[in-house]
Design a protein around this motif. Structure first.
Motif, PDB file in Angstrom:
ATOM      1  N   VAL A  69       0.860  -1.181   0.000  1.00  0.00           N
ATOM      2  CA  VAL A  69       0.000   0.000   0.000  1.00  0.00           C
ATOM      3  C   VAL A  69       0.894   1.228   0.000  1.00  0.00           C
ATOM      4  O   VAL A  69       2.092   1.143   0.301  1.00  0.00           O
ATOM      5  N   GLN A  70       0.300   2.381  -0.297  1.00  0.00           N
ATOM      6  CA  GLN A  70       1.098   3.610  -0.367  1.00  0.00           C
ATOM      7  C   GLN A  70       1.293   4.273   0.987  1.00  0.00           C
ATOM      8  O   GLN A  70       2.330   4.891   1.229  1.00  0.00           O
ATOM      9  N   ASP A  71       0.270   4.174   1.868  1.00  0.00           N
ATOM     10  CA  ASP A  71       0.366   4.837   3.161  1.00  0.00           C
ATOM     11  C   ASP A  71      -0.587   4.171   4.155  1.00  0.00           C
ATOM     12  O   ASP A  71      -1.317   3.230   3.802  1.00  0.00           O
ATOM     13  N   ARG A  72      -0.561   4.665   5.383  1.00  0.00           N
ATOM     14  CA  ARG A  72      -1.427   4.104   6.422  1.00  0.00           C
ATOM     15  C   ARG A  72      -2.899   4.194   6.039  1.00  0.00           C
ATOM     16  O   ARG A  72      -3.671   3.276   6.290  1.00  0.00           O
ATOM     17  N   GLY A  73      -3.281   5.320   5.461  1.00  0.00           N
ATOM     18  CA  GLY A  73      -4.682   5.509   5.096  1.00  0.00           C
ATOM     19  C   GLY A  73      -5.169   4.430   4.163  1.00  0.00           C
ATOM     20  O   GLY A  73      -6.259   3.871   4.349  1.00  0.00           O
TER      21      GLY A  73
END
Length: 284
Positions: free
Chosen positions: A149-153
């Motif tokens: 994934v790209q980030d926590r969100g």
């Protein structure tokens, strides 16, 4: 205690799921022009000592605290406890149980995710600091590091969302027990972001029981509370003479939340400190 500037009463360091060590968090608060902050890591007080030293160094007031995990039925309820005795036997026993179950829960989730994605427990540990309260944000950081994934969100919206099938709940006491524990340790309890949607506010009859047990306030001014929910919280706060707090729920680069984006009125901070008997604030 006389408050002379804005206070942010909900922040996280790397002791839980923030990205800054406690001392750097305090330095960030000073740079942001805050008069004071509360350090409220999840189910841990391990950052109090270093944060207190940094507060004295930077001239920032500090209210040591914690965000205690509780649950009412299916609903997760986070309880902010301020200025309690960190050596209190009741608090120690409950937070140890929560942290232990958090680790077991995280290991279970990682094992499930590992069947479909390249992810191992060591990948999660690599995203933590010593004595950190391990939680889903650390799994999210591991998923980012592995390129899933790209980030926590994105991680929370996809792989870590309960609908994805990997989710596992962890042990948490009832909010009523949490309020009683914080009060018994000389602390002051406030419910964190209680209105992420208006239909998720605790039932009023249960809230009344929390008030009777010593609930001090509601965190109304928080970016995750819905507009309708915040309005309802203000009505309940007025009805039951509860304090209204505001804060950022800052996590460093772990969330978009910015230090001081919501703050608490000086008179509320003064009332909170006056109501505590378990621990003294650091005065900047």
């Amino acid at each position: 205690m006389q408050v002379r500037g804005p206070f942010d009463l909900h922040t996280h360091s790397s002791v839980s799921d923030g990205t800054e060590v406690p001392a750097d968090l305090v330095a960030s608060a000073a740079a942001a022009g805050l008069a004071g902050i509360a350090l409220t890591d999840h189910d841990s007080t391990a950052g109090w000592e270093s944060a207190s030293a940094a507060a004295r160094e930077h001239g920032v007031s500090l209210l040591p605290g914690m965000e205690l995990s509780t649950r009412h039925g299916w609903q997760s309820v986070h309880l902010l406890g301020y200025l309690f005795d960190p050596a209190d036997a009741g608090i120690l026993a409950e937070t140890e149980r929560i942290r232990h179950d958090r680790i077991t829960r995280a290991e279970t989730m990682v094992a499930r995710i590992g069947h479909d994605y390249e992810l191992e427990w060591d990948d999660v540990l690599a995203q933590t600091t010593p004595d950190a309260t391990i939680g889903r944000p650390h799994i999210a950081d591991a998923l980012v590091a592995k390129g899933h994934v790209q980030d926590r969100g994105e991680a929370f919206a996809t792989i870590l969302h309960w609908r994805a099938g990997y989710y596992e709940p962890h042990y948490a006491p009832e909010p009523l027990e949490g309020v009683r524990l914080v009060r018994a340790a000389g602390g002051v309890p406030v419910i964190a972001h209680p209105a992420v949607s208006s239909d998720r506010i605790l039932p009023e009859d249960y809230l009344r029981r929390l008030v009777d047990a010593g609930l001090f306030g509601l965190e109304v001014h928080h970016r995750d509370n819905s507009r309708a929910g915040a309005k309802r919280l203000l009505e309940l706060a007025a009805k039951y003479d509860l304090a209204v707090t505001g804060s950022s729920d800052y996590h460093g680069t772990g969330k978009l939340n910015r230090l001081g984006e919501n703050t608490t009125a000086p008179e509320v901070v003064e009332r909170l400190v006056a109501a505590a008997s378990g621990w003294a604030p650091v005065l900047g």
